[in-house]
Design a protein around this motif. Structure first.
Motif, PDB file in Angstrom:
ATOM      1  N   THR A 115      16.443  48.972  10.733  1.00  0.00           N
ATOM      2  CA  THR A 115      15.578  49.307   9.835  1.00  0.00           C
ATOM      3  C   THR A 115      14.533  48.340   9.583  1.00  0.00           C
ATOM      4  O   THR A 115      14.785  47.156  10.006  1.00  0.00           O
ATOM      5  N   ARG A 116      13.098  48.402   9.145  1.00  0.00           N
ATOM      6  CA  ARG A 116      12.105  47.477   8.945  1.00  0.00           C
ATOM      7  C   ARG A 116      12.626  46.248   8.125  1.00  0.00           C
ATOM      8  O   ARG A 116      12.695  45.092   8.412  1.00  0.00           O
ATOM      9  N   GLU A 117      13.595  46.483   6.984  1.00  0.00           N
ATOM     10  CA  GLU A 117      14.049  45.812   6.094  1.00  0.00           C
ATOM     11  C   GLU A 117      15.178  44.610   6.694  1.00  0.00           C
ATOM     12  O   GLU A 117      15.106  43.454   6.609  1.00  0.00           O
ATOM     13  N   ASP A 118      15.974  45.314   7.599  1.00  0.00           N
ATOM     14  CA  ASP A 118      16.900  44.576   8.313  1.00  0.00           C
ATOM     15  C   ASP A 118      16.053  43.430   9.309  1.00  0.00           C
ATOM     16  O   ASP A 118      16.471  42.297   9.559  1.00  0.00           O
ATOM     17  N   VAL A 119      14.938  43.967  10.045  1.00  0.00           N
ATOM     18  CA  VAL A 119      14.074  43.172  10.780  1.00  0.00           C
ATOM     19  C   VAL A 119      13.652  42.133  10.189  1.00  0.00           C
ATOM     20  O   VAL A 119      13.565  40.807  10.560  1.00  0.00           O
ATOM     21  N   MET A 120      12.983  42.348   8.925  1.00  0.00           N
ATOM     22  CA  MET A 120      12.446  41.303   8.156  1.00  0.00           C
ATOM     23  C   MET A 120      13.571  40.408   7.703  1.00  0.00           C
ATOM     24  O   MET A 120      13.136  39.042   7.486  1.00  0.00           O
ATOM     25  N   SER A 121      14.762  40.683   7.343  1.00  0.00           N
ATOM     26  CA  SER A 121      15.816  39.958   7.073  1.00  0.00           C
ATOM     27  C   SER A 121      15.891  38.959   8.039  1.00  0.00           C
ATOM     28  O   SER A 121      16.191  37.725   7.723  1.00  0.00           O
ATOM     29  N   ALA A 122      16.327  39.549   9.210  1.00  0.00           N
ATOM     30  CA  ALA A 122      16.345  38.633  10.462  1.00  0.00           C
ATOM     31  C   ALA A 122      15.546  37.834  10.769  1.00  0.00           C
ATOM     32  O   ALA A 122      15.625  36.625  11.104  1.00  0.00           O
ATOM     33  N   LEU A 123      14.211  38.160  10.667  1.00  0.00           N
ATOM     34  CA  LEU A 123      13.021  37.228  10.971  1.00  0.00           C
ATOM     35  C   LEU A 123      12.900  36.041   9.856  1.00  0.00           C
ATOM     36  O   LEU A 123      12.643  34.878   9.910  1.00  0.00           O
ATOM     37  N   SER A 124      13.197  36.393   8.671  1.00  0.00           N
ATOM     38  CA  SER A 124      13.218  35.404   7.505  1.00  0.00           C
ATOM     39  C   SER A 124      14.407  34.373   7.800  1.00  0.00           C
ATOM     40  O   SER A 124      14.204  33.181   7.764  1.00  0.00           O
ATOM     41  N   LEU A 125      15.473  34.632   8.382  1.00  0.00           N
ATOM     42  CA  LEU A 125      16.669  33.779   8.953  1.00  0.00           C
ATOM     43  C   LEU A 125      16.200  32.934   9.836  1.00  0.00           C
ATOM     44  O   LEU A 125      16.373  31.666   9.812  1.00  0.00           O
ATOM     45  N   LEU A 126      15.568  33.321  10.896  1.00  0.00           N
ATOM     46  CA  LEU A 126      14.942  32.822  12.035  1.00  0.00           C
ATOM     47  C   LEU A 126      13.841  32.021  11.732  1.00  0.00           C
ATOM     48  O   LEU A 126      13.990  30.898  12.021  1.00  0.00           O
ATOM     49  N   ASN A 127      13.193  32.292  10.560  1.00  0.00           N
ATOM     50  CA  ASN A 127      12.123  31.411  10.035  1.00  0.00           C
ATOM     51  C   ASN A 127      12.810  29.962   9.297  1.00  0.00           C
ATOM     52  O   ASN A 127      12.076  29.197   9.684  1.00  0.00           O
ATOM     53  N   ALA A 128      13.869  30.435   8.661  1.00  0.00           N
ATOM     54  CA  ALA A 128      14.535  29.357   7.894  1.00  0.00           C
ATOM     55  C   ALA A 128      14.963  28.554   8.901  1.00  0.00           C
ATOM     56  O   ALA A 128      15.113  27.007   8.498  1.00  0.00           O
ATOM     57  N   HIS A 129      15.169  28.582  10.259  1.00  0.00           N
ATOM     58  CA  HIS A 129      15.737  27.681  11.097  1.00  0.00           C
ATOM     59  C   HIS A 129      14.734  27.125  11.996  1.00  0.00           C
ATOM     60  O   HIS A 129      14.805  26.421  13.002  1.00  0.00           O
ATOM     61  N   GLY A 130      13.505  27.613  11.614  1.00  0.00           N
ATOM     62  CA  GLY A 130      12.319  26.932  12.066  1.00  0.00           C
ATOM     63  C   GLY A 130      11.754  27.632  13.687  1.00  0.00           C
ATOM     64  O   GLY A 130      11.375  26.897  14.640  1.00  0.00           O
ATOM     65  N   MET A 131      12.496  28.843  13.833  1.00  0.00           N
ATOM     66  CA  MET A 131      12.474  29.494  15.307  1.00  0.00           C
ATOM     67  C   MET A 131      11.348  30.598  15.396  1.00  0.00           C
ATOM     68  O   MET A 131      11.236  30.732  16.926  1.00  0.00           O
ATOM     69  N   VAL A 132      10.557  31.051  14.311  1.00  0.00           N
ATOM     70  CA  VAL A 132       9.768  31.910  14.236  1.00  0.00           C
ATOM     71  C   VAL A 132       8.370  31.730  14.185  1.00  0.00           C
ATOM     72  O   VAL A 132       8.266  30.397  13.230  1.00  0.00           O
ATOM     73  N   THR A 133       7.366  32.100  14.848  1.00  0.00           N
ATOM     74  CA  THR A 133       5.900  31.686  14.230  1.00  0.00           C
ATOM     75  C   THR A 133       5.197  33.125  14.276  1.00  0.00           C
ATOM     76  O   THR A 133       5.706  33.976  14.877  1.00  0.00           O
ATOM     77  N   CYS A 134       4.171  33.071  13.350  1.00  0.00           N
ATOM     78  CA  CYS A 134       3.584  34.529  13.476  1.00  0.00           C
ATOM     79  C   CYS A 134       2.132  34.322  13.338  1.00  0.00           C
ATOM     80  O   CYS A 134       1.593  33.152  13.160  1.00  0.00           O
ATOM     81  N   THR A 135       1.407  35.267  13.726  1.00  0.00           N
ATOM     82  CA  THR A 135      -0.026  35.204  14.096  1.00  0.00           C
ATOM     83  C   THR A 135      -0.587  36.709  13.227  1.00  0.00           C
ATOM     84  O   THR A 135       0.188  37.622  13.381  1.00  0.00           O
ATOM     85  N   PHE A 136      -1.629  36.216  12.647  1.00  0.00           N
ATOM     86  CA  PHE A 136      -2.413  37.669  12.057  1.00  0.00           C
ATOM     87  C   PHE A 136      -3.453  38.169  12.753  1.00  0.00           C
ATOM     88  O   PHE A 136      -4.309  37.441  13.332  1.00  0.00           O
ATOM     89  N   VAL A 137      -3.402  39.399  12.958  1.00  0.00           N
ATOM     90  CA  VAL A 137      -4.408  40.220  13.915  1.00  0.00           C
ATOM     91  C   VAL A 137      -4.903  41.366  13.086  1.00  0.00           C
ATOM     92  O   VAL A 137      -4.172  42.406  12.519  1.00  0.00           O
ATOM     93  N   GLY A 138      -5.953  41.007  12.234  1.00  0.00           N
ATOM     94  CA  GLY A 138      -6.403  41.722  11.184  1.00  0.00           C
ATOM     95  C   GLY A 138      -5.398  41.641  10.087  1.00  0.00           C
ATOM     96  O   GLY A 138      -4.772  40.516   9.689  1.00  0.00           O
ATOM     97  N   SER A 139      -4.782  42.927   9.576  1.00  0.00           N
ATOM     98  CA  SER A 139      -3.671  42.786   8.468  1.00  0.00           C
ATOM     99  C   SER A 139      -2.415  42.883   9.270  1.00  0.00           C
ATOM    100  O   SER A 139      -1.206  43.026   8.592  1.00  0.00           O
TER     101      SER A 139
END
Length: 168
Positions: A115-139
């Motif tokens: 689910t998108r919610e599970d992906v976002m939870s996983a990304l949030s945890l990876l972000n807490a570990h400083g492992m993820v970065t994001c880029t905005f392309v429009g919205s």
């Protein structure tokens, strides 16, 4: 006798500068870089270092400006502020999927059959570990893994070859 600042001192200063920048950005949706420097009282070099760090963290985004004027605003990649607990199986699945590629949460959810919610939870945890970065392309928010291993290899390679590393 002059004692140069330690790495901890520099990181503490950068974090304090980031807080100044975030509080200013919170008061208005768009800021031109020079106005932001005046408002925060930071030297342009310190402001740019704080902005670069905040851009990398996905907390600030660069907006379309006029001419060469850099315009910044707050960014919300939609990640929750979670503690850096051990990685879950979903977080490991997302991490492995993002190795060598960048993708949106929606497309990841389709590809990983989550689910998108599970992906976002996983990304949030990876972000807490400083492992993820994001880029905005429009919205659209595009996530990728930080390339820590590649940076470590680059830093050790010049010593082995005897050549000096060029800094851009």
């Amino acid at each position: 006798m002059f004692n140069p600042p330690t790495l901890e001192d520099l990181q503490e200063t950068r974090r304090a500068n980031e807080k100044l920048v975030l509080s200013a950005l919170d008061s208005k949706p768009e800021w031109v870089e020079t106005e932001l420097a005046k408002t925060t009282g930071l030297a342009l070099s310190h402001l740019r270092a704080a902005l670069a760090s905040l851009l990398d963290q996905g907390r600030v985004r660069r907006l379309p400006g006029t001419g060469t004027r850099a315009v910044y605003g707050l960014a919300d990649p939609g990640l929750a502020d979670v503690p850096a607990t051990p990685l879950t199986s979903d977080a490991k699945k997302v991490r492995d999927y993002l190795e060598g590629r960048a993708d949106s949460a929606l497309y990841m959810s389709e590809q990983l059959r989550m689910t998108r919610e599970d992906v976002m939870s996983a990304l949030s945890l990876l972000n807490a570990h400083g492992m993820v970065t994001c880029t905005f392309v429009g919205s659209l928010v595009i996530f990728r893994m930080k390339e820590v291993q590649a940076l470590g290899a680059e830093q050790t390679a010049p010593a082995a070859t005897g050549k000096k590393k060029q800094v851009a």
